[in-house]
Design a protein around this motif. Structure first.
Motif, PDB file in Angstrom:
ATOM      1  N   ASN A   9      -4.922  -4.608 -65.466  1.00 25.62           N
ATOM      2  CA  ASN A   9      -3.512  -4.484 -65.073  1.00 25.62           C
ATOM      3  C   ASN A   9      -2.696  -5.103 -66.192  1.00 25.62           C
ATOM      4  O   ASN A   9      -2.621  -6.321 -66.309  1.00 25.62           O
ATOM      5  CB  ASN A   9      -3.280  -5.230 -63.750  1.00 25.62           C
ATOM      6  CG  ASN A   9      -1.810  -5.268 -63.367  1.00 25.62           C
ATOM      7  OD1 ASN A   9      -0.997  -4.518 -63.917  1.00 25.62           O
ATOM      8  ND2 ASN A   9      -1.458  -6.133 -62.422  1.00 25.62           N
ATOM      9  N   LYS A  11       0.419  -5.107 -66.601  1.00 20.37           N
ATOM     10  CA  LYS A  11       1.755  -5.579 -66.186  1.00 20.37           C
ATOM     11  C   LYS A  11       2.792  -5.109 -67.215  1.00 20.37           C
ATOM     12  O   LYS A  11       2.670  -4.015 -67.726  1.00 20.37           O
ATOM     13  CB  LYS A  11       1.747  -7.096 -66.004  1.00 20.37           C
ATOM     14  CG  LYS A  11       0.567  -7.581 -65.169  1.00 20.37           C
ATOM     15  CD  LYS A  11       0.688  -9.001 -64.725  1.00 20.37           C
ATOM     16  CE  LYS A  11      -0.605  -9.421 -64.048  1.00 20.37           C
ATOM     17  NZ  LYS A  11      -0.494 -10.666 -63.331  1.00 20.37           N
ATOM     18  N   HIS A  92       0.593  -4.850 -55.195  1.00 18.64           N
ATOM     19  CA  HIS A  92       0.254  -6.040 -55.995  1.00 18.64           C
ATOM     20  C   HIS A  92       1.119  -7.213 -55.514  1.00 18.64           C
ATOM     21  O   HIS A  92       2.276  -7.025 -55.134  1.00 18.64           O
ATOM     22  CB  HIS A  92       0.496  -5.766 -57.475  1.00 18.64           C
ATOM     23  CG  HIS A  92      -0.058  -6.841 -58.356  1.00 18.64           C
ATOM     24  ND1 HIS A  92       0.631  -8.009 -58.598  1.00 18.64           N
ATOM     25  CD2 HIS A  92      -1.243  -6.948 -59.009  1.00 18.64           C
ATOM     26  CE1 HIS A  92      -0.117  -8.782 -59.383  1.00 18.64           C
ATOM     27  NE2 HIS A  92      -1.253  -8.162 -59.648  1.00 18.64           N
ATOM     28  N   GLU A 164      -7.158 -10.064 -54.067  1.00 25.26           N
ATOM     29  CA  GLU A 164      -6.547 -10.913 -55.084  1.00 25.26           C
ATOM     30  C   GLU A 164      -5.858 -12.107 -54.418  1.00 25.26           C
ATOM     31  O   GLU A 164      -4.687 -12.006 -54.005  1.00 25.26           O
ATOM     32  CB  GLU A 164      -5.504 -10.117 -55.872  1.00 25.26           C
ATOM     33  CG  GLU A 164      -6.076  -8.969 -56.661  1.00 25.26           C
ATOM     34  CD  GLU A 164      -5.276  -8.710 -57.927  1.00 25.26           C
ATOM     35  OE1 GLU A 164      -5.886  -8.657 -58.989  1.00 25.26           O
ATOM     36  OE2 GLU A 164      -4.049  -8.599 -57.850  1.00 25.26           O
ATOM     37  N   ALA A 168      -4.795 -17.465 -57.325  1.00 28.62           N
ATOM     38  CA  ALA A 168      -5.715 -17.325 -58.464  1.00 28.62           C
ATOM     39  C   ALA A 168      -5.158 -16.401 -59.547  1.00 28.62           C
ATOM     40  O   ALA A 168      -5.734 -16.300 -60.626  1.00 28.62           O
ATOM     41  CB  ALA A 168      -7.052 -16.793 -57.970  1.00 28.62           C
ATOM     42  N   ILE A 169      -4.040 -15.736 -59.265  1.00 28.69           N
ATOM     43  CA  ILE A 169      -3.519 -14.737 -60.210  1.00 28.69           C
ATOM     44  C   ILE A 169      -2.712 -15.421 -61.311  1.00 28.69           C
ATOM     45  O   ILE A 169      -1.722 -16.105 -61.038  1.00 28.69           O
ATOM     46  CB  ILE A 169      -2.650 -13.690 -59.486  1.00 28.69           C
ATOM     47  CG1 ILE A 169      -3.514 -12.918 -58.487  1.00 28.69           C
ATOM     48  CG2 ILE A 169      -2.006 -12.742 -60.480  1.00 28.69           C
ATOM     49  CD1 ILE A 169      -2.749 -11.892 -57.686  1.00 28.69           C
ATOM     50  N   GLY A 170      -3.187 -15.252 -62.533  1.00 27.47           N
ATOM     51  CA  GLY A 170      -2.464 -15.770 -63.693  1.00 27.47           C
ATOM     52  C   GLY A 170      -2.460 -17.290 -63.786  1.00 27.47           C
ATOM     53  O   GLY A 170      -1.709 -17.864 -64.579  1.00 27.47           O
ATOM     54  N   GLY A 208      -9.856  -9.870 -57.927  1.00 31.92           N
ATOM     55  CA  GLY A 208      -8.895 -10.130 -59.008  1.00 31.92           C
ATOM     56  C   GLY A 208      -8.316 -11.518 -58.865  1.00 31.92           C
ATOM     57  O   GLY A 208      -8.057 -11.989 -57.737  1.00 31.92           O
ATOM     58  N   SER A 210      -7.654 -14.386 -62.248  1.00 26.74           N
ATOM     59  CA  SER A 210      -8.228 -15.179 -63.345  1.00 26.74           C
ATOM     60  C   SER A 210      -9.682 -14.808 -63.660  1.00 26.74           C
ATOM     61  O   SER A 210     -10.504 -15.673 -63.975  1.00 26.74           O
ATOM     62  CB  SER A 210      -8.084 -16.677 -63.059  1.00 26.74           C
ATOM     63  OG  SER A 210      -6.711 -17.020 -62.972  1.00 26.74           O
ATOM     64  N   LEU A 229     -10.183  -6.517 -60.892  1.00 27.92           N
ATOM     65  CA  LEU A 229      -8.827  -6.136 -61.307  1.00 27.92           C
ATOM     66  C   LEU A 229      -8.347  -7.313 -62.149  1.00 27.92           C
ATOM     67  O   LEU A 229      -8.259  -8.435 -61.654  1.00 27.92           O
ATOM     68  CB  LEU A 229      -7.919  -5.902 -60.094  1.00 27.92           C
ATOM     69  CG  LEU A 229      -6.456  -5.553 -60.397  1.00 27.92           C
ATOM     70  CD1 LEU A 229      -6.336  -4.307 -61.278  1.00 27.92           C
ATOM     71  CD2 LEU A 229      -5.666  -5.315 -59.099  1.00 27.92           C
ATOM     72  N   VAL A 230      -8.083  -7.036 -63.417  1.00 24.27           N
ATOM     73  CA  VAL A 230      -7.913  -8.126 -64.381  1.00 24.27           C
ATOM     74  C   VAL A 230      -6.566  -8.016 -65.086  1.00 24.27           C
ATOM     75  O   VAL A 230      -6.241  -6.960 -65.649  1.00 24.27           O
ATOM     76  CB  VAL A 230      -9.044  -8.075 -65.439  1.00 24.27           C
ATOM     77  CG1 VAL A 230      -8.960  -9.294 -66.356  1.00 24.27           C
ATOM     78  CG2 VAL A 230     -10.410  -8.004 -64.772  1.00 24.27           C
ATOM     79  N   GLY A 231      -5.798  -9.094 -65.049  1.00 27.37           N
ATOM     80  CA  GLY A 231      -4.514  -9.125 -65.745  1.00 27.37           C
ATOM     81  C   GLY A 231      -4.690  -9.622 -67.160  1.00 27.37           C
ATOM     82  O   GLY A 231      -5.064  -8.876 -68.069  1.00 27.37           O
ATOM     83  N   GLY A 232      -4.472 -10.923 -67.366  1.00 24.93           N
ATOM     84  CA  GLY A 232      -4.444 -11.527 -68.708  1.00 24.93           C
ATOM     85  C   GLY A 232      -5.586 -11.113 -69.624  1.00 24.93           C
ATOM     86  O   GLY A 232      -5.356 -10.676 -70.769  1.00 24.93           O
TER      87      GLY A 232
HETATM   88  C1  PEP Z   1      -3.548  -9.348 -61.692  1.00 26.05           C
HETATM   89  O1  PEP Z   1      -2.473  -9.269 -62.246  1.00 26.05           O
HETATM   90  O2  PEP Z   1      -3.854  -8.525 -60.828  1.00 26.05           O
HETATM   91  C2  PEP Z   1      -4.441 -10.434 -62.072  1.00 26.05           C
HETATM   92  C3  PEP Z   1      -5.542 -10.598 -61.386  1.00 26.05           C
HETATM   93  O3  PEP Z   1      -4.051 -11.225 -63.123  1.00 26.05           O
HETATM   94  P1  PEP Z   1      -4.967 -12.338 -63.875  1.00 26.05           P
HETATM   95  O4  PEP Z   1      -6.289 -11.688 -64.184  1.00 26.05           O
HETATM   96  O5  PEP Z   1      -4.199 -12.654 -65.114  1.00 26.05           O
HETATM   97  O6  PEP Z   1      -5.120 -13.488 -62.949  1.00 26.05           O
END
Ligand code: PEP
Length: 249
Positions: A9, A11, A92, A164, A168-170, A208, A210, A229-232
């Motif tokens: 993801n 973003k 999200h 998610e 834990a997100i970001g 998802g 981190s 599902l992975v952001g950073g």
């Molecule tokens: C996300 O944005 O869905 C996410 C899980 O971000 P991150 O991996 O950066 O925590």
């Protein structure tokens, strides 16, 4: 049985040139099979990614539930379909928190995505206070039952859920693999109650929050976690490749 998915993801990150550079350097190094690599990119570069990608599946990060009309700034399912996008992230936590998306709204979006043959990646998860006061399962039940109200699933391969936890997100603070497994297992039970075990067993449930190159192997060793599902970490080419390799079971 369930093919793992590693979905990035992005973003609100990456220009068109940066995205094409990413594709060109990442695609030759991805595993040939055993994982479906997906990038959910900003809407303005989706068409370029669809045209240029050979291995990576392309997804959007949001979609309006209406087909067309006076919704300034929004993107419709017809437009995503026309762009040949395959996936769309719905619900999200950032959309829930900053744009007031409710389970009712997400429900309408899932129905519309399926009508236009877009594969939804439906995000659910509790905030820190809910985890701490022991209401995680209650929150997941409300979100899953709300999101899937009256939704008919004709092909479970086309539905993806992402657990998610918002805390834990970001944040760099991933759920433990045991916490993630417990939640994903519970989500599968909720889906079994709604659709039966045969359907529920086929739906991919991602974790998802981190996810990184260090924790992917342990997360993927859990029986109910079918990818991430992975952001950073999905923004970095080398990490994206490692994460995809880590998803091959
Ligand atoms: C996300 O944005 O869905 C996410 C899980 O971000 P991150 O991996 O950066 O925590």
């Amino acid at each position: 049985m369930r093919k793992p998915i590693l979905a990035g993801n992005w973003k609100m990150n990456k220009t068109r040139d940066e995205a094409i550079h990413f594709l060109l350097s990442v695609e030759p190094n991805l595993p040939k099979d055993g994982v479906e690599a997906v990038i959910c990119a900003p809407a303005i570069i989706l068409r370029d990614l669809v045209k240029r990608s050979e291995v990576i599946h392309v997804g959007a990060q949001n979609m309006n539930e209406n087909v067309s009309g006076a919704y300034t700034g929004e993107i419709s399912p017809v437009m995503l379909k026309d762009t040949k996008v395959e996936y769309v992230i719905l619900g999200h936590s950032e959309r829930r928190a900053y744009y007031n998306e409710t389970d009712e709204k997400i429900n309408l979006k899932i129905a519309r995505a399926l009508e236009y043959e877009l594969k939804p990646i439906v995000c659910v998860g509790e905030v820190l206070a809910e985890r701490e006061n022991g209401t995680t399962n209650k929150v997941l039940k409300t979100q899953i039952e709300g999101a899937f109200k009256d939704i008919v699933i004709s092909n479970p391969d086309n539905i993806v859920i992402a657990y998610e936890p918002v805390w834990a997100i970001g944040t760099g603070k991933s759920a433990t693999s045991a916490q993630a497994e417990d939640a994903c297992k519970y989500i599968r039970e909720l889906l079994a109650n709604l659709y039966g075990a045969e359907v529920s067993d086929k739906i991919r449930i991602l974790y998802g929050g981190s996810v990184n190159t260090k924790n992917i192997d342990e997360l993927m060793s859990m029986p109910n976690i079918d990818g991430g599902l992975v952001g950073g970490a999905s923004l970095k080419e080398a990490d994206f490749i490692t994460l995809c390799k880590g998803c091959v079971k």
